[in-house]
Design a protein around this motif. Structure first.
Motif, PDB file in Angstrom:
ATOM      1  N   GLN A  81       0.835  -1.199   0.000  1.00 21.79           N
ATOM      2  CA  GLN A  81       0.000   0.000   0.000  1.00 21.79           C
ATOM      3  C   GLN A  81       0.872   1.252   0.000  1.00 21.79           C
ATOM      4  OE1 GLN A  81      -3.559   0.424   0.094  1.00 21.79           O
ATOM      5  NE2 GLN A  81      -2.987   2.567  -0.248  1.00 21.79           N
ATOM      6  N   VAL A  82       0.556   2.165  -0.874  1.00 22.03           N
ATOM      7  CA  VAL A  82       1.171   3.491  -0.897  1.00 22.03           C
ATOM      8  C   VAL A  82       0.070   4.514  -0.650  1.00 22.03           C
ATOM      9  CG1 VAL A  82       2.295   5.223  -2.341  1.00 22.03           C
ATOM     10  CG2 VAL A  82       3.058   2.840  -2.419  1.00 22.03           C
ATOM     11  N   THR A  83       0.266   5.340   0.363  1.00 12.66           N
ATOM     12  CA  THR A  83      -0.701   6.382   0.686  1.00 12.66           C
ATOM     13  C   THR A  83       0.012   7.718   0.715  1.00 12.66           C
ATOM     14  OG1 THR A  83      -2.008   4.835   2.019  1.00 12.66           O
ATOM     15  CG2 THR A  83      -2.418   7.186   2.340  1.00 12.66           C
ATOM     16  N   VAL A  84      -0.485   8.648  -0.080  1.00 16.41           N
ATOM     17  CA  VAL A  84       0.109   9.972  -0.162  1.00 16.41           C
ATOM     18  C   VAL A  84      -0.880  10.979   0.406  1.00 16.41           C
ATOM     19  CG1 VAL A  84       1.194  11.681  -1.663  1.00 16.41           C
ATOM     20  CG2 VAL A  84       1.325   9.250  -2.242  1.00 16.41           C
ATOM     21  N   SER A  85      -0.476  11.644   1.466  1.00 15.98           N
ATOM     22  CA  SER A  85      -1.362  12.618   2.114  1.00 15.98           C
ATOM     23  C   SER A  85      -1.128  14.009   1.536  1.00 15.98           C
ATOM     24  CB  SER A  85      -1.131  12.621   3.610  1.00 15.98           C
ATOM     25  OG  SER A  85       0.192  13.045   3.896  1.00 15.98           O
ATOM     26  N   SER A  86      -2.195  14.788   1.544  1.00 17.81           N
ATOM     27  CA  SER A  86      -2.089  16.145   0.978  1.00 17.81           C
ATOM     28  C   SER A  86      -1.699  17.159   2.039  1.00 17.81           C
ATOM     29  CB  SER A  86      -3.418  16.542   0.347  1.00 17.81           C
ATOM     30  OG  SER A  86      -4.449  16.448   1.303  1.00 17.81           O
TER      31      SER A  86
END
Length: 122
Positions: free
Chosen positions: A117-122
């Protein structure tokens, strides 16, 4: 048979970088092209990039070309995906897969990993 295990995913802020690894075990890994793919929630898995068995040829989607780099180290049975300038829309599960032939695009690969899983937060 080739077994693939991805790692390197996680949570990162927008603009950050991650390097995904795909470690292979089994026979003749250096004979296989390896691709990276990603899957957004509720969507089909999509192709991101591929590298040839010897590491000479690569191919990327237009969206990946500017920010991602695929590479491999056959001595370590590992393929990498360096992802820079990550955006929230890159959030997905990333998979690697192996195929006997170098194919530009498509998802018809022989062996798949379990995903990271790759999660990119803003």
């Amino acid at each position: 048979q080739v077994q693939l295990v991805e790692s390197g995913g996680g949570l990162v802020q927008a603009g950050g970088s991650l390097r995904l690894s795909c470690v292979a075990s089994g026979q003749s890994f250096s004979s296989y092209a390896v691709g990276w793919f990603r899957q957004f929630p509720g969507k089909e898995r999509e192709f991101v990039a591929v590298i040839s068995a010897g590491g000479i040829r690569t191919y990327y989607t237009d969206s990946a070309k500017a920010r991602f780099t695929i590479s491999r180290d056959n001595a370590k049975n590992t393929v990498y995906l360096q992802m820079n300038s990550l955006k929230p829309e890159d959030t997905a599960v990333y998979y690697c897969a192996a195929h006997r032939a170098f194919v530009r695009g498509g998802t018809d690969y022989d062996y798949w990993g379990q995903g990271t899983q790759v999660t990119v937060s803003s």
